[in-house]
Design a protein around this motif. Structure first.
Motif, short mmCIF file in Angstrom:
data_model
loop_
_atom_site.label_atom_id
_atom_site.label_comp_id
_atom_site.label_asym_id
_atom_site.label_seq_id
_atom_site.Cartn_x
_atom_site.Cartn_y
_atom_site.Cartn_z
N ALA A 38 -5.84 3.86 1.64
CA ALA A 38 -5.31 4.05 0.29
C ALA A 38 -3.79 4.13 0.32
O ALA A 38 -3.19 4.60 1.29
N GLN A 39 -3.18 3.66 -0.76
CA GLN A 39 -1.73 3.59 -0.82
C GLN A 39 -1.09 4.96 -1.02
O GLN A 39 -1.61 5.81 -1.71
N SER A 40 0.06 5.14 -0.39
CA SER A 40 0.83 6.36 -0.57
C SER A 40 1.33 6.45 -2.01
O SER A 40 1.57 5.44 -2.66
N THR A 41 1.54 7.67 -2.48
CA THR A 41 2.06 7.85 -3.83
C THR A 41 3.58 7.95 -3.84
O THR A 41 4.16 8.20 -4.88
N SER A 42 4.23 7.79 -2.68
CA SER A 42 5.69 7.77 -2.63
C SER A 42 6.13 6.61 -1.77
O SER A 42 5.37 6.10 -0.95
N ALA A 43 7.39 6.20 -1.94
CA ALA A 43 7.93 5.07 -1.20
C ALA A 43 7.03 3.85 -1.35
O ALA A 43 6.71 3.16 -0.38
N ASP A 44 6.60 3.58 -2.59
CA ASP A 44 5.69 2.47 -2.82
C ASP A 44 6.37 1.11 -2.73
O ASP A 44 5.75 0.14 -2.30
N ASP A 45 7.63 1.02 -3.13
CA ASP A 45 8.28 -0.29 -3.13
C ASP A 45 9.80 -0.09 -3.12
O ASP A 45 10.38 0.34 -4.11
N TYR A 46 10.43 -0.44 -2.01
CA TYR A 46 11.87 -0.24 -1.85
C TYR A 46 12.67 -0.95 -2.95
O TYR A 46 13.54 -0.35 -3.59
N ALA A 47 12.40 -2.24 -3.17
CA ALA A 47 13.22 -3.01 -4.11
C ALA A 47 13.14 -2.45 -5.52
O ALA A 47 14.16 -2.33 -6.22
N THR A 48 11.94 -2.08 -5.95
CA THR A 48 11.77 -1.52 -7.29
C THR A 48 12.50 -0.20 -7.43
O THR A 48 13.17 0.06 -8.44
N GLU A 49 12.40 0.65 -6.43
CA GLU A 49 12.94 2.01 -6.51
C GLU A 49 14.44 2.08 -6.25
O GLU A 49 15.10 3.02 -6.69
N HIS A 50 15.00 1.09 -5.54
CA HIS A 50 16.40 1.18 -5.15
C HIS A 50 17.27 0.05 -5.68
O HIS A 50 18.48 0.22 -5.81
N LEU A 51 16.69 -1.11 -5.98
CA LEU A 51 17.46 -2.24 -6.49
C LEU A 51 17.22 -2.49 -7.96
O LEU A 51 17.94 -3.28 -8.58
N GLY A 52 16.21 -1.86 -8.54
CA GLY A 52 15.97 -1.98 -9.97
C GLY A 52 14.91 -2.98 -10.36
O GLY A 52 14.55 -3.08 -11.53
N ALA A 53 14.37 -3.73 -9.41
CA ALA A 53 13.32 -4.71 -9.70
C ALA A 53 12.64 -5.09 -8.39
O ALA A 53 13.25 -5.06 -7.33
N PRO A 54 11.35 -5.46 -8.46
CA PRO A 54 10.65 -5.83 -7.22
C PRO A 54 11.07 -7.21 -6.74
O PRO A 54 11.61 -8.02 -7.50
N ASP A 200 5.25 -15.63 -2.84
CA ASP A 200 4.92 -15.07 -4.14
C ASP A 200 5.60 -13.72 -4.33
O ASP A 200 6.14 -13.42 -5.40
N TYR A 201 5.59 -12.87 -3.31
CA TYR A 201 6.27 -11.58 -3.37
C TYR A 201 6.47 -11.04 -1.97
O TYR A 201 5.82 -11.48 -1.00
N ALA A 202 7.37 -10.07 -1.87
CA ALA A 202 7.55 -9.28 -0.66
C ALA A 202 7.67 -7.84 -1.08
O ALA A 202 8.38 -7.52 -2.04
N ARG A 203 6.97 -6.94 -0.39
CA ARG A 203 7.00 -5.53 -0.75
C ARG A 203 7.22 -4.69 0.51
O ARG A 203 6.47 -4.82 1.48
N LEU A 204 8.23 -3.85 0.47
CA LEU A 204 8.53 -2.94 1.57
C LEU A 204 8.09 -1.55 1.14
O LEU A 204 8.65 -0.97 0.20
N SER A 205 7.10 -0.98 1.82
CA SER A 205 6.47 0.26 1.37
C SER A 205 6.41 1.28 2.50
O SER A 205 6.67 0.98 3.67
N GLY A 206 6.02 2.49 2.14
CA GLY A 206 5.90 3.57 3.11
C GLY A 206 4.54 3.67 3.73
O GLY A 206 4.34 4.42 4.70
N ALA A 207 3.57 2.95 3.20
CA ALA A 207 2.20 2.95 3.73
C ALA A 207 1.60 1.58 3.46
O ALA A 207 2.06 0.86 2.57
N PRO A 208 0.57 1.17 4.21
CA PRO A 208 -0.10 -0.10 3.89
C PRO A 208 -0.60 -0.09 2.45
O PRO A 208 -1.03 0.95 1.94
#
Length: 502
Positions: A38-54, A200-208
């Motif tokens: 199951a996915q973590s509830t924090s650090a879900d997506d670096y680009a969304t949380e720090h750059l403003g868009a996924p 299609d996309y790239a996602r950098l996350s804290g958990a699979p």
């Protein structure tokens, strides 16, 4: 102009001829979503949380496409309908996701110096990719510009669309270095052969990611923000620098063909009526001397036509002085990326050229100048607006303004908190009430992710959360929001604080 050199391509860490022999040892089939926890509830997506868009290949403002095009060993690069497509011209194609900032510049999106990756929070890179041949993919990263490249283990990819995940801490065949500390440069090599590929996309996350195809919700706090507080030109002169007419500009240099139309200033270098054409300048109309303790954030929206070439002149800067130009303060370079871009800076914290007379906080400027580029050749640029703003303030209440959206149109739940700093997401909860709606106006400021209507300093736009500050101690507070679609959670701090004063 200052000299800027970016370093992009590193040598692949293993001999390509040995790849076939490694096939048994390498990961074979791509990782399936069903096998992931199951996915973590924090650090879900670096680009969304720090750059403003996924990195969903739809908002190109967060992708340094110019560098992929010129240094990625690719041709026919395009982004359309949320998919990046290109052709590898040799066996080392590279897509730049995050560009290391030159240490001499004032970093902006999409540079890693704007918000470096915290490797303790993020270390899984998931990519949905389509390749034309069976081959291997790999991820590379850099601590900063000019530093060595480190690499992940190889990951086998097969013809057709697939989703693959790299644990950047895991090591393995083909890996080099470690995923540790603070990272400014991130690159994805989709194949080790020539041919067509798509992302299609790239996602950098804290958990699979349990469901990587479900993109994270995007949350943007528009108040407090760089543009929600009092605006100097509007407040002190009653005339914002919105480029509606020539009254917004007191002087220009090395410019010709100047026009003001539909709220945009257009000008060119290379036809300067005999003036030197290598130092274009736009001096803004200033009334009372600028109170630098009140006005400290600068935001501009501009387009510089033509191909980006940082070393040749794709850099802007701000200058100010209180007495004579010889006693000016000069910001270091701000890289100008292709297309319309909105850039915001805390001018109290920007890097200055050596020899600058005084930092912003110790200045009392009578002159404020913007240099849009440094090309010595003919260039045309367009300026939509420039704003010089201060902090939002509150006594009994403050209206938090925000926009949320979700690619899958999932139902979103959003909550807000206040914090004494912009770290840790460990603040106090805010109970929202709904203030009266703010009418839209003709003035529009285009931020990187969303269109933000509203007059300068009007208090932002979008949905509302009225924060009762009557019982809050006087002080400076940052707001952060947490929004979830039930699968992904996005946490975002406000760009600027709210100053509570009773």
């Amino acid at each position: 102009m200052s000299s800027i050199t970016y370093h992009f391509l590193g040598l692949r860490f293993s001999v390509l001829l040995a790849v076939a022999a490694l096939a048994v040892a390498l990961v074979g089939p791509s990782i399936t979503r069903a096998a992931l926890p199951a996915q973590s509830t924090s650090a879900d997506d670096y680009a969304t949380e720090h750059l403003g868009a996924p990195w969903d290949m739809s908002n190109t403002d967060v992708l340094p496409l110019e560098y992929t095009r010129r240094t990625g060993n690719v041709s026919s690069l395009s982004v359309a309908n949320g998919v990046l497509s290109a052709t590898a011209t040799n066996n080392d194609p590279r897509v730049t996701l995050l560009l290391p900032s030159d240490p001499n510049v004032n970093p902006v999106v999409p540079e890693g110096g704007f918000s470096p990756i915290d490797t303790s929070l993020y270390h899984y890179l998931t990519v949905r990719v389509n390749v034309s041949k069976t081959t291997y993919a790999q991820v590379f990263w850099q601590v900063g510009s000019g530093t060595p490249f480190n690499g992940s283990a190889f990951q086998q990819v097969n013809p057709g669309w697939q989703t693959i995940t790299f644990d950047l801490k895991a090591g393995g065949n083909g890996s080099s270095g470690s995923w540790a500390g603070s990272i400014q440069g991130l690159y994805f090599d989709p194949m080790m052969t020539t041919g067509d590929f798509q992302i299609d996309y790239a996602r950098l996350s804290g958990a699979p990611l349990a469901n990587p195809d479900n993109m994270p919700p995007v949350l943007q706090i528009t108040a407090p923000s760089y543009v929600s507080g009092p605006d100097y030109a509007t407040t002190e002169m009653g005339n914002p620098w919105d480029m509606n007419d020539a009254s917004d500009v007191s002087a220009t240099h090395s410019l010709g063909n100047i026009s003001f139309s539909n709220g945009v200033m257009t000008a060119s270098t290379g036809n300067c009526s005999g003036a030197a054409c290598g130092d274009p300048q736009v001096t803004l109309h200033v009334g009372p001397r600028i109170n630098t303790s009140k006005y400290k954030y600068v935001t501009y929206r501009m387009q510089l036509e033509g191909t980006q070439d940082t070393n040749a002149g794709s850099v802007a800067r701000f200058l100010w002085w209180s007495t004579v130009p010889e006693q000016s303060s000069v910001s270091r370079d701000i890289v100008v990326y292709e297309g319309w871009r909105t850039v915001s800076l805390d001018i109290t914290k920007i890097k200055l050229e050596s020899g600058s007379f005084a930092p912003w906080s110790q200045s009392n400027p009578s002159t404020f100048r913007f240099d849009p580029h440094e090309f010595p050749t003919a260039k045309t640029f367009h300026i939509d607006s420039i704003m010089l703003t201060g902090d939002s303030t509150a006594d009994g209440s403050f209206d938090i303004r925000y926009n949320v959206n979700d690619a899958e149109n999932n139902q979103l739940t959003t909550k807000f908190y206040y914090d004494t700093d912009a770290l840790g997401f460990n603040g106090q909860p805010i109970t929202c009430s709904t203030p009266p709606s703010i009418p839209d106006s003709k003035y529009k400021l285009y931020l990187p992710t969303l269109v933000q209507p509203g007059t300068p300093g009007s208090g932002g736009s979008g949905d509302s959360c009225r924060w009762n500050t009557s019982g809050v101690d006087a002080g400076t507070y940052y707001i952060y929001g947490v929004t979830t679609d039930g699968t992904n959670t996005t946490q975002v701090y406000s760009q600027t604080p709210v100053v509570v004063a009773h």
